[in-house]
Enzyme design. Sequence first.
Site, short mmCIF file in Angstrom:
data_model
loop_
_atom_site.label_atom_id
_atom_site.label_comp_id
_atom_site.label_asym_id
_atom_site.label_seq_id
_atom_site.Cartn_x
_atom_site.Cartn_y
_atom_site.Cartn_z
CG HIS A 186 -19.95 30.78 96.43
ND1 HIS A 186 -19.70 31.46 97.59
CD2 HIS A 186 -21.15 30.17 96.62
CE1 HIS A 186 -20.69 31.27 98.44
NE2 HIS A 186 -21.58 30.49 97.87
C1 BDR Z 1 -18.80 26.45 96.98
O1 BDR Z 1 -19.49 25.25 97.32
C2 BDR Z 1 -20.38 24.89 96.29
O2 BDR Z 1 -21.61 24.58 96.83
C3 BDR Z 1 -20.40 26.02 95.30
O3 BDR Z 1 -20.52 25.53 93.98
C4 BDR Z 1 -19.08 26.71 95.53
O4 BDR Z 1 -18.05 26.13 94.74
C5 BDR Z 1 -19.27 27.55 97.91
O5 BDR Z 1 -19.03 27.21 99.24
#
Ligand code: BDR
Length: 311
Positions: free
Chosen positions: A240
């Site tokens: 992400h």
């Molecule tokens: C986001 O949530 C976190 O768990 C990850 O680091 C990312 O920023 C993804 O949904």
Amino acid sequence: MKKIIIDTDPGQDDAVAIMLALASPELEVVGLTIVAGNVPLDLTCRNARMICDLAGKPETKVYPGAKKPLNGPQVTAEHAHGNSGLDGIDVFDPITPLQEKDAIDFLLNTIEEHPPNSITLCPIGPLTNIALAITKQPAIKTRIAEIAMMGGGYFIQGNVTPSAEFNIFADPEAAEIVFRSGVPITMFPLDVTHKVLANKKRIECIKSVNNSASMALANMLSFYGKYNSKKYGEDGAPLHDPTVIAWLIAPSLFSGKACNVEIEVNSYLTRGATVVDWWGVTGRKENATVINEVNADGFFQLLYERLANLS
Ligand code: BDR
Ligand code: CA
């Protein structure tokens, strides 16, 4: 060279984002501001410092920020990231220091001290720190170059509730303040991040860069990949947070469109949803560029090349 502040809650995918930024000559990381998110604040601060050590950049400035969301209960994500937040590697006591200054004051002072539009904010966790800074000193809004952030979802709606993505769900009121701020926003939702999958072959390529940063990332991503592959049935974990950084370095790898985005804060079922007017049906003013396409092979090529710059 673009000056950026990464606002982060590490997290294995945050680790990739931070290392990619520290390894890239196009970017100057003025500081890391830390927020509670994937794990509580004391652990996200420690994790950020560990990441700077592993990247061979202990001179990086790391500032502690908000412990809790603006409103509502704290939500964490040990189920995805493990109890340390960086499971997959052994925890150690980092030499990168934690600065005494609070993240909110660092954000405000840095934006005020630099010429207008010269600081880009990169939030890759809950938006609490950014919302607190904007609320404390609204005048800084016109001095921020842009906000490039990971969060939300549209066609892929949510990953922690059927409707909400973690970073927005963890502090919807903060997200609402940021999306209504008038600062130019580029948003990297689940729709694009689920096209950037760290599968086994790509993790092997990261490992073969063969320095302390790449070895640590390969181990973290192997852990992170197991949870994600089981949950989504996809070939590897979505990376992400590094999409934000890759876009700053190589925007031609991505595309999207300008939309209106509002945050649902009230509903019991859909709190934390990003209501993206993708088809322009509301007549509401566009307030964000929503990215939905990426050249994933190009993204990984960039990552391998840049990781080789770290010692
Ligand atoms: C986001 O949530 C976190 O768990 C990850 O680091 C990312 O920023 C993804 O949904
Ligand atoms: Ca994150």
